[in-house]
Write an enzyme that holds these catalytic residues in place. Sequence first.
Site, PDB file in Angstrom:
ATOM      1  N   GLU A 112      -4.615  18.331  11.001  1.00 18.44           N
ATOM      2  CA  GLU A 112      -4.671  17.044  10.293  1.00 18.44           C
ATOM      3  C   GLU A 112      -3.570  17.015   9.244  1.00 18.44           C
ATOM      4  O   GLU A 112      -3.204  18.064   8.723  1.00 18.44           O
ATOM      5  CB  GLU A 112      -5.991  16.900   9.513  1.00 18.44           C
ATOM      6  N   LYS A 114      -2.207  16.635   5.516  1.00 22.95           N
ATOM      7  CA  LYS A 114      -2.826  16.858   4.205  1.00 22.95           C
ATOM      8  C   LYS A 114      -2.404  15.702   3.307  1.00 22.95           C
ATOM      9  O   LYS A 114      -1.289  15.674   2.785  1.00 22.95           O
ATOM     10  CB  LYS A 114      -2.383  18.194   3.618  1.00 22.95           C
ATOM     11  N   ASP A 116      -1.939  13.279   0.260  1.00 18.52           N
ATOM     12  CA  ASP A 116      -1.743  13.593  -1.146  1.00 18.52           C
ATOM     13  C   ASP A 116      -2.472  12.561  -2.006  1.00 18.52           C
ATOM     14  O   ASP A 116      -1.902  11.567  -2.426  1.00 18.52           O
ATOM     15  CB  ASP A 116      -0.242  13.612  -1.460  1.00 18.52           C
ATOM     16  N   TYR A 224     -12.176  13.740   6.113  1.00 20.12           N
ATOM     17  CA  TYR A 224     -11.763  14.987   6.773  1.00 20.12           C
ATOM     18  C   TYR A 224     -12.873  16.018   6.896  1.00 20.12           C
ATOM     19  O   TYR A 224     -12.609  17.172   7.212  1.00 20.12           O
ATOM     20  CB  TYR A 224     -10.522  15.583   6.117  1.00 20.12           C
ATOM     21  N   LYS A 312       2.092  23.896   3.743  1.00 16.82           N
ATOM     22  CA  LYS A 312       2.726  22.910   2.859  1.00 16.82           C
ATOM     23  C   LYS A 312       4.156  22.581   3.266  1.00 16.82           C
ATOM     24  O   LYS A 312       4.881  23.415   3.812  1.00 16.82           O
ATOM     25  CB  LYS A 312       2.742  23.452   1.417  1.00 16.82           C
ATOM     26  N   CYS A 406      34.448  -0.325 -21.890  1.00 20.14           N
ATOM     27  CA  CYS A 406      34.315   0.155 -20.516  1.00 20.14           C
ATOM     28  C   CYS A 406      34.938   1.546 -20.393  1.00 20.14           C
ATOM     29  O   CYS A 406      36.078   1.755 -20.803  1.00 20.14           O
ATOM     30  CB  CYS A 406      35.010  -0.820 -19.572  1.00 20.14           C
ATOM     31  N   CYS A 409      38.308   0.969 -18.076  1.00 19.08           N
ATOM     32  CA  CYS A 409      39.485   0.193 -18.472  1.00 19.08           C
ATOM     33  C   CYS A 409      39.524  -0.114 -19.963  1.00 19.08           C
ATOM     34  O   CYS A 409      40.491  -0.697 -20.452  1.00 19.08           O
ATOM     35  CB  CYS A 409      39.554  -1.113 -17.677  1.00 19.08           C
ATOM     36  N   CYS A 436      31.157  -4.883 -17.848  1.00 23.09           N
ATOM     37  CA  CYS A 436      32.524  -4.784 -18.341  1.00 23.09           C
ATOM     38  C   CYS A 436      33.183  -6.127 -18.063  1.00 23.09           C
ATOM     39  O   CYS A 436      33.106  -6.635 -16.947  1.00 23.09           O
ATOM     40  CB  CYS A 436      33.256  -3.664 -17.597  1.00 23.09           C
ATOM     41  N   CYS A 442      39.978  -4.287 -14.359  1.00 23.78           N
ATOM     42  CA  CYS A 442      39.310  -2.989 -14.487  1.00 23.78           C
ATOM     43  C   CYS A 442      39.441  -2.249 -13.159  1.00 23.78           C
ATOM     44  O   CYS A 442      39.029  -2.765 -12.111  1.00 23.78           O
ATOM     45  CB  CYS A 442      37.835  -3.197 -14.841  1.00 23.78           C
TER      46      CYS A 442
HETATM   47  S1  IVH Z   1     -10.229  20.239   3.883  1.00 22.41           S
HETATM   48  C1  IVH Z   1     -12.899  23.558   2.696  1.00 22.41           C
HETATM   49  N1  IVH Z   1      -8.566  18.505   4.940  1.00 22.41           N
HETATM   50  O1  IVH Z   1      -6.498  19.207  -0.120  1.00 22.41           O
HETATM   51  C2  IVH Z   1     -11.921  22.524   3.081  1.00 22.41           C
HETATM   52  N2  IVH Z   1      -8.470  18.869   2.605  1.00 22.41           N
HETATM   53  O2  IVH Z   1      -6.406  22.048  -1.219  1.00 22.41           O
HETATM   54  C3  IVH Z   1     -11.699  21.547   2.022  1.00 22.41           C
HETATM   55  N3  IVH Z   1      -6.828  17.456   1.438  1.00 22.41           N
HETATM   56  O3  IVH Z   1      -9.292  19.229  -2.228  1.00 22.41           O
HETATM   57  C4  IVH Z   1     -10.636  20.577   2.218  1.00 22.41           C
HETATM   58  N4  IVH Z   1      -6.112  16.376   3.221  1.00 22.41           N
HETATM   59  O4  IVH Z   1      -8.219  16.988  -1.657  1.00 22.41           O
HETATM   60  C5  IVH Z   1      -8.977  19.114   3.820  1.00 22.41           C
HETATM   61  N5  IVH Z   1      -7.201  16.954   6.008  1.00 22.41           N
HETATM   62  C6  IVH Z   1      -7.604  17.562   4.881  1.00 22.41           C
HETATM   63  C7  IVH Z   1      -7.056  17.253   3.624  1.00 22.41           C
HETATM   64  C8  IVH Z   1      -7.502  17.936   2.499  1.00 22.41           C
HETATM   65  C9  IVH Z   1      -6.009  16.520   1.897  1.00 22.41           C
HETATM   66  C10 IVH Z   1      -6.918  17.885   0.017  1.00 22.41           C
HETATM   67  C11 IVH Z   1      -8.311  17.828  -0.557  1.00 22.41           C
HETATM   68  C12 IVH Z   1      -8.639  19.203  -0.996  1.00 22.41           C
HETATM   69  C13 IVH Z   1      -7.295  19.853  -1.079  1.00 22.41           C
HETATM   70  C14 IVH Z   1      -7.451  21.323  -0.735  1.00 22.41           C
END
Ligand code: IVH
Length: 776
Positions: A112, A114, A116, A224, A312, A406, A409, A436, A442
């Site tokens: 999945e 991650k 933000d 998730y 990451k 400027c 010039c 300017c 210029c």
């Molecule tokens: S699983 C035990 N899945 O990342 C598993 N976390 O560093 C718990 N996050 O606090 C999290 N996308 O805020 C999981 N697909 C995803 C995620 C996800 C973002 C964030 C979440 C969590 C942090 C973990």
Amino acid sequence: MNAENRIHALRAELDQHNYRYYVLDEPSVPDAEYDRLFNELKALEAEHPHLVTPDSPTQRVGGAALAAFSQVRHEIPMLSLGNAFEEADLREFGRRVVEGLDQREAVDYSCEPKLDGLAVSLLYRNGQLVQGATRGDGTTGEDISTNVRTIRNVPLKLHGKGWPEVLEVRGEVYMSKAGFERLNAAQAEVGGKTFANPRNAAAGSLRQLDSKITASRPLEFCCYGVGQTSARVADSHIATLEQLKVWGLPISPELKHAEGIEQCLAYYQDIGARRNSLAYEIDGVVFKVNSLAAQQELGFRAREPRWAIAHKFPAMEELTEVLDVEFQVGRTGAVTPVARLKPVKVAGVTVSNATLHNMDEIARLGLRIGDTVIIRRAGDVIPQVMQVVLDRRPDDARAVEVPSACPVCGSQVERTQLIKRSKGRETTSEGAVYRCVGRLACGAQLKQAIIHYVSRRAMDIDGLGEKSVEQLVDEGLIRSPADLYALKPEQVFELEGFAEVSSRKLVEAIEASKRPTLARFIFALGIPDVGEETAKVLARSLGSLERVKVALPQVLTYLPDIGLEVAHEIHNFFEDAHNRDVIEQLLASGMQLQDQGELAAEFAASTTLAGMIAKLDIPSVGPTGAEKLVDKLGTLEKIIAADGIDLRQALTTKQAEAVREFFKVEANQQLARAIEAQLKDFGMHWHSEKKTADGLPLAGQTWVLTGTLERMSRDIAKEKLESLGAKVAGSVSGKTHCVVAGPGAGSKLAKASELGVKVLDEDAFVAFLAEQGIAV
Ligand code: IVH
């Protein structure tokens, strides 16, 4: 159907539309239809307040502000994830999983993105959303129930059936990139707090004691996982999420299986390559062992599961120091502050400069030289300074000052003025941009002006690169775009990188550029704020350079999408003696502007005496008042001369008074007369009704260009079609009149034949243009 039944039916239908829109990503009705149903429900609920229930789609507006959030204990702690930064870290994770499971075959993982944002827990009891909580320290979070209810894609009640009595789902609340940009723009507009990134914006919006603020923010939710449940949902993580989706909870469309770590790595690469084009920001991907039995076997280490890891991506934000702020001079003379930074790697690229846009931006950031700042490189966008880290400000930090001369010039630098017209008066205020005043004297502006003049979308003079322009200017060979036409091959030959043939070719290309369309020529002049589209509007509406040159700002505001500010820029540009000289010289060099002609019928038809009066912004006299005034008095002179009694026959006392007051001012009389005179001079007659007739042969038609054209570029083809009145669109639909297809045409051509839309190949298109009197 009685009100109660209708209310139930509307809720069920709206719920279904929401589900199709947010969870399945397959909108089932146009927005307007959704709004209609929603408003009907709102009206019925207002009539029958006792029928309002907390799960009604109308209840996403937030409630009374809280003094503080109360605390929520998580039955099952909300954990965090271990991180992998390198491929080796992920392989190590994979090895530990295989070891822990003592398994021979490849492990099945879920993959999945991650997201933000921030982790949130949603508690459903008997299918109803009863609580929302933040993660907090993992054990105790804050009760944000009212706030989560305002998030559009969080279902207030679950769909279908079979859900456990108690179902806690977990996921991320986040803000899309577009939502973030929109929010920041809106905040900046009202002088509110802007956010450094979508994550902060999401966090700041969700943790609002006033849930009405949360309701106004573009938050989204993505599920998730699950927390406590009164019954198990499925045997694997992916099956669990898919079941949640059936119950109406949004899950990631990027959710995938992977057999073994190699496939996980491929997923990481694939999402990484698409990272910039995703609608939301992600800081990595998450891999989880898919089987819940296997997860249980692996268990936890400290506060992290052994069965999951976050892989990451490189960070898009870094800290660095502002070493200095320098000022660059652009094409229109704008003196732009640029931050010189202590070089820092952001997402794999070394950044040592960032634009600061203008002095307002510096003020907004509160930036001083010497400050430590957060730099952000979102995708391919130029690095931005997002925030000053005040804690790290050194004692000797210096304020940024605009130079009075400027840097290129030495001419004076002036602050631009903003012009607004309201209540019958034009007012000016200080703008954020400094300029300017040197113009083409210029060197910086001259170079940029020439680079712009010869560029592909302007005069399209091939063979003159930026370096050569710099050299021509530095050696004093050209002092204005007009000097290009006096260049001799021998002079070009002297420049670096030119040989005999290329020198001759360049002079030929310059010569060949002497027959531009009016729009291209206007664009090439580099009038501040006049881009290609505005240049086209000017050319198409006014029809001749002469009219564009003399047009009054107020007359220019009649044209589509030209506001008073741009109108003044255009007017000032042509008022400037030096600019007039350059234009004279260009025309004297043998320039022949193409397709000059009459004033466009649509422009002529759009101006009425009442419209003109309405545009004068006489206090309390809007379009209807102006209309009445003209109906009663007929001509501008009569309106100017009218006394209170005449005016009161057409208007309210207040309006009549305002008209009298307005025309008492001599300057206002003169302005109104000048506008009328100019419009008449342009060949316009007052029409009392609007006409849409355009007179152009392809007016009202939509054309599509596809494939490669060999005898002209697509831009030129577009220009020619537009000059005949057609609109050129990017995709084929039932509304398309004709498709011009060159070799390599693909899906658009297929779609055209499917819909039975007329198709022309390039030869037929050229023949068609010839019939219309347009040579290629
Ligand atoms: S699983 C035990 N899945 O990342 C598993 N976390 O560093 C718990 N996050 O606090 C999290 N996308 O805020 C999981 N697909 C995803 C995620 C996800 C973002 C964030 C979440 C969590 C942090 C973990």
